[in-house]
Scaffold this motif. Structure first.
Motif, PDB file in Angstrom:
ATOM      1  N   THR A   1       0.868  -1.170   0.000  1.00 50.19           N
ATOM      2  CA  THR A   1       0.000   0.000   0.000  1.00 50.19           C
ATOM      3  C   THR A   1       0.911   1.229   0.000  1.00 50.19           C
ATOM      4  N   PHE A   2       0.341   2.357  -0.311  1.00 51.07           N
ATOM      5  CA  PHE A   2       1.145   3.570  -0.419  1.00 51.07           C
ATOM      6  C   PHE A   2       1.830   3.883   0.910  1.00 51.07           C
ATOM      7  N   PHE A   3       1.082   3.700   2.005  1.00 48.75           N
ATOM      8  CA  PHE A   3       1.666   4.045   3.302  1.00 48.75           C
ATOM      9  C   PHE A   3       2.767   3.061   3.702  1.00 48.75           C
ATOM     10  N   GLU A   4       2.621   1.808   3.253  1.00 51.51           N
ATOM     11  CA  GLU A   4       3.697   0.834   3.520  1.00 51.51           C
ATOM     12  C   GLU A   4       4.967   1.292   2.802  1.00 51.51           C
ATOM     13  N   GLU A   5       4.766   1.737   1.546  1.00 52.90           N
ATOM     14  CA  GLU A   5       5.919   2.209   0.766  1.00 52.90           C
ATOM     15  C   GLU A   5       6.549   3.437   1.409  1.00 52.90           C
ATOM     16  N   LEU A   6       5.668   4.321   1.911  1.00 51.27           N
ATOM     17  CA  LEU A   6       6.144   5.560   2.517  1.00 51.27           C
ATOM     18  C   LEU A   6       6.959   5.270   3.774  1.00 51.27           C
ATOM     19  N   GLU A   7       6.459   4.288   4.567  1.00 43.25           N
ATOM     20  CA  GLU A   7       7.169   3.907   5.794  1.00 43.25           C
ATOM     21  C   GLU A   7       8.544   3.342   5.443  1.00 43.25           C
ATOM     22  N   ALA A   8       8.595   2.506   4.399  1.00 39.86           N
ATOM     23  CA  ALA A   8       9.861   1.907   3.975  1.00 39.86           C
ATOM     24  C   ALA A   8      10.828   3.005   3.517  1.00 39.86           C
ATOM     25  N   PHE A   9      10.267   3.983   2.813  1.00 38.27           N
ATOM     26  CA  PHE A   9      11.094   5.084   2.300  1.00 38.27           C
ATOM     27  C   PHE A   9      11.650   5.919   3.459  1.00 38.27           C
ATOM     28  N   TRP A  10      10.829   6.055   4.495  1.00 39.09           N
ATOM     29  CA  TRP A  10      11.238   6.802   5.701  1.00 39.09           C
ATOM     30  C   TRP A  10      12.412   6.101   6.392  1.00 39.09           C
ATOM     31  N   GLN A  11      12.300   4.736   6.436  1.00 38.90           N
ATOM     32  CA  GLN A  11      13.394   3.953   7.042  1.00 38.90           C
ATOM     33  C   GLN A  11      14.694   4.148   6.251  1.00 38.90           C
ATOM     34  N   THR A  12      14.560   4.163   4.913  1.00 38.92           N
ATOM     35  CA  THR A  12      15.734   4.367   4.052  1.00 38.92           C
ATOM     36  C   THR A  12      16.372   5.712   4.363  1.00 38.92           C
ATOM     37  N   LEU A  13      15.509   6.730   4.517  1.00 39.21           N
ATOM     38  CA  LEU A  13      16.011   8.083   4.816  1.00 39.21           C
ATOM     39  C   LEU A  13      16.786   8.064   6.129  1.00 39.21           C
ATOM     40  N   LYS A  14      16.187   7.399   7.155  1.00 40.78           N
ATOM     41  CA  LYS A  14      16.831   7.373   8.469  1.00 40.78           C
ATOM     42  C   LYS A  14      18.195   6.673   8.399  1.00 40.78           C
ATOM     43  N   GLN A  15      18.210   5.566   7.576  1.00 38.58           N
ATOM     44  CA  GLN A  15      19.484   4.830   7.427  1.00 38.58           C
ATOM     45  C   GLN A  15      20.541   5.711   6.770  1.00 38.58           C
ATOM     46  N   LYS A  16      20.123   6.429   5.722  1.00 41.32           N
ATOM     47  CA  LYS A  16      21.073   7.268   4.990  1.00 41.32           C
ATOM     48  C   LYS A  16      21.601   8.405   5.852  1.00 41.32           C
ATOM     49  N   VAL A  17      20.747   8.948   6.684  1.00 38.69           N
ATOM     50  CA  VAL A  17      21.154  10.059   7.565  1.00 38.69           C
ATOM     51  C   VAL A  17      22.115   9.536   8.637  1.00 38.69           C
ATOM     52  N   GLY A  18      21.825   8.332   9.109  1.00 35.84           N
ATOM     53  CA  GLY A  18      22.667   7.704  10.126  1.00 35.84           C
ATOM     54  C   GLY A  18      22.775   8.550  11.387  1.00 35.84           C
ATOM     55  N   LYS A  19      24.028   8.784  11.803  1.00 36.70           N
ATOM     56  CA  LYS A  19      24.200   9.554  13.032  1.00 36.70           C
ATOM     57  C   LYS A  19      24.047  11.044  12.797  1.00 36.70           C
ATOM     58  N   ASN A  20      24.209  11.452  11.519  1.00 39.60           N
ATOM     59  CA  ASN A  20      24.033  12.887  11.231  1.00 39.60           C
ATOM     60  C   ASN A  20      22.574  13.268  11.452  1.00 39.60           C
ATOM     61  N   GLU A  21      22.380  14.520  11.607  1.00 34.57           N
ATOM     62  CA  GLU A  21      20.999  14.980  11.850  1.00 34.57           C
ATOM     63  C   GLU A  21      20.239  15.123  10.536  1.00 34.57           C
ATOM     64  N   LYS A  22      20.981  15.440   9.465  1.00 34.47           N
ATOM     65  CA  LYS A  22      20.331  15.796   8.211  1.00 34.47           C
ATOM     66  C   LYS A  22      21.120  15.291   7.009  1.00 34.47           C
ATOM     67  N   ILE A  23      20.479  15.362   5.839  1.00 34.68           N
ATOM     68  CA  ILE A  23      21.151  14.968   4.601  1.00 34.68           C
ATOM     69  C   ILE A  23      20.755  15.978   3.505  1.00 34.68           C
ATOM     70  N   LEU A  24      21.681  16.246   2.617  1.00 33.69           N
ATOM     71  CA  LEU A  24      21.376  17.173   1.518  1.00 33.69           C
ATOM     72  C   LEU A  24      20.273  16.586   0.641  1.00 33.69           C
ATOM     73  N   TYR A  25      19.350  17.420   0.234  1.00 36.06           N
ATOM     74  CA  TYR A  25      18.184  16.957  -0.539  1.00 36.06           C
ATOM     75  C   TYR A  25      18.618  16.128  -1.742  1.00 36.06           C
ATOM     76  N   TRP A  26      19.573  16.663  -2.526  1.00 35.38           N
ATOM     77  CA  TRP A  26      19.976  15.977  -3.750  1.00 35.38           C
ATOM     78  C   TRP A  26      20.734  14.678  -3.446  1.00 35.38           C
ATOM     79  N   ASP A  27      21.447  14.630  -2.289  1.00 32.39           N
ATOM     80  CA  ASP A  27      22.154  13.392  -1.943  1.00 32.39           C
ATOM     81  C   ASP A  27      21.162  12.275  -1.620  1.00 32.39           C
TER      82      ASP A  27
END
Lengths: 185, 270
Positions: free
Chosen positions: B169-195
């Motif tokens: 479902t769309f929300f399942e995909e959104l949750e997965a995408f959120w997890q990806t974002l959190k993984q990419k950010v890691g210990k940093n607080e933020k990530i550049l939009y284009w990165d």
């Protein structure tokens, strides 16, 4: 291409556009002429008008809304509609050539004159009453509808009649009033 | 003011409105309206109006009266033009002239439009071609009987394969995408939009930008703009924010054009 040949070609094209009916309404809009002839189309129309004068015809411009008091702007010209009309009127014996009965033309003259005298708008009922004094009753509504369909008159939702685009293109309103007042009673 | 008097005043105002309307709609002489008298009447009644309906009626009467005054102005202007003639005089002339006289007079000022309708050889050729290509009316208006189709059962997998149903479902995909974002950010607080949204293909980049816009809209992440450096950062939130915050919401348009993507790719490769 030489300048003369260029203009000869443009004038030919302008004549085709103006003479041949392309839309439901006759005539061509300024912006259409601009697209087909280029931005110097007013100059081309002026030359065409000079040619047509020899044939007692003219290029007539009808502006959107009131006619500008001074030289029209490019924008006003682009929004205006251009026609070819007779230049010097028609001998009354030839009026049959228009495909209208003498009654129809007399009725049209009456309706237009009356609306002009009433500041450009008059109730349909009053125009009908005036026509009824000369035409059989059953023809009055038929004729008024015909004048409206042809674009001589327009009618609003309150049954008020106005002068429409064709009257502005074809009838010299000032001369009509002057001629009427000049007739002997 | 008694209720009876109020009713009378209200009726008087209605009559004023009707009179003013008739000037506009029926072409009644605008000078037939005694403007001074009406203004005096309106002034007299105004102090007694209390309810919104009464005040609205008063405002309506004033508006119609203003249009009458405008009509009077137009009337005077028209009388001063060269086209003005007494309507009764014109009517009298029209009545006296016979139809032949009228036609003779009218044709002097009538310059009918010249218009032609003519077939040309190319237009005939075009019309012939159209006619030859046109299928017979029986074929064009043929009634298509519905064909019988056997019904059967399908599976969820089959519908997913045919792209009628989405795998998640769309929300399942959104949750997965959120997890990806959190993984990419890691210990940093933020990530550049284009990165974060930038991918190997432009189409993937657009998909990521699309999902990121929903992450921000639905409160899974937030954007931080650095106007001096002209940089945009994405900050994932620990918990999705429920409902709209008290802060005023703002839209941030971010261009993800093909040129931007090429530029990002080139910078990333170097």
């Amino acid at each position: 291409m030489k300048r003369k040949a260029y203009y000869a070609l443009k004038i030919k094209r302008a004549a085709q556009l103006l003479f041949y009916k392309r839309h439901m309404k006759p005539g061509v809009k300024g912006w259409e002429l601009k697209n087909a002839l280029g931005s110097d189309y007013p100059k081309i129309l002026k030359v065409l008008d000079d040619h047509l004068e020899k044939l007692d015809l003219q290029v007539k411009t009808v502006f959107e809304g009131e006619e500008p008091k001074e030289k029209p702007t490019v924008e006003e010209l682009n929004k205006a509609r251009f026609f070819v009309t007779l230049r010097g009127g028609l001998p009354s014996k030839d009026s049959k050539m228009m495909g209208w009965r003498i009654d129809d033309i007399a009725g049209l003259a009456t309706a237009i004159s009356y609306v002009i005298s009433k500041k450009g708008k008059a109730p349909r009922e009053q125009v009908g009453d005036l026509l009824r004094s000369k035409l059989p009753g059953w023809r009055v509504d038929m004729n008024l509808n015909r004048y409206i369909r042809a674009g001589y008159l327009a009618e609003d939702e309150n049954n008020m009649l106005y002068l429409d685009w064709r009257t502005r293109a074809e009838v010299d309103q000032k001369a009509l009033v002057d001629l009427l007042l000049g007739t002997e009673s | 003011m008694s209720a009876q008097e109020k009713k009378h005043s209200s009726e008087r105002l209605q009559r004023v409105i009707e009179l003013c309307k008739s000037v506009e709609d029926k072409g009644v002489d605008p000078f037939a309206v005694d403007v001074d008298h009406i203004i005096a009447t309106l002034k007299k009644c105004f102090s007694d109006w209390e309810s919104p309906e009464e005040l609205a009626l008063d405002a309506e009467a004033v508006q119609y009266l203003a249009s009458v005054i405008q009509n009077q102005g137009d009337w005077v202007k028209h009388r001063s033009t060269s086209l003005y003639t007494d309507p009764f005089l014109i009517e009298e002339k029209l009545q006296r002239l016979d139809k032949e006289g009228l036609v003779t007079l009218f044709t002097k000022v009538w310059n009918p439009i010249i218009e032609l309708e003519q077939l040309s050889i190319p237009s005939i050729a075009e019309a012939m071609k159209y006619w030859n290509d046109l299928p017979p009316i029986d074929e064009r208006w043929q009634r298509l009987d519905p064909t019988a189709v056997m019904t059967g059962a399908t599976t969820r997998e089959e519908l997913i394969r045919q792209k009628i149903l989405a795998e998640k479902t769309f929300f399942e995909e959104l949750e997965a995408f959120w997890q990806t974002l959190k993984q990419k950010v890691g210990k940093n607080e933020k990530i550049l939009y284009w990165d974060f949204v930038g991918a190997d293909t432009y189409s993937e980049t657009l998909d990521n930008a699309y999902m990121t816009s929903f992450l921000v809209t639905y409160g899974y992440a937030t954007l931080k703009l650095d106007p001096l450096e002209e940089e945009i950062f994405i900050i994932p939130l620990k918990e999705p924010r429920s409902g709209l915050s008290d802060k005023q919401m703002v839209s941030v348009p971010i261009s993800v054009s093909h040129e931007d993507w090429i530029r990002w790719k080139e910078e990333n490769q170097t």
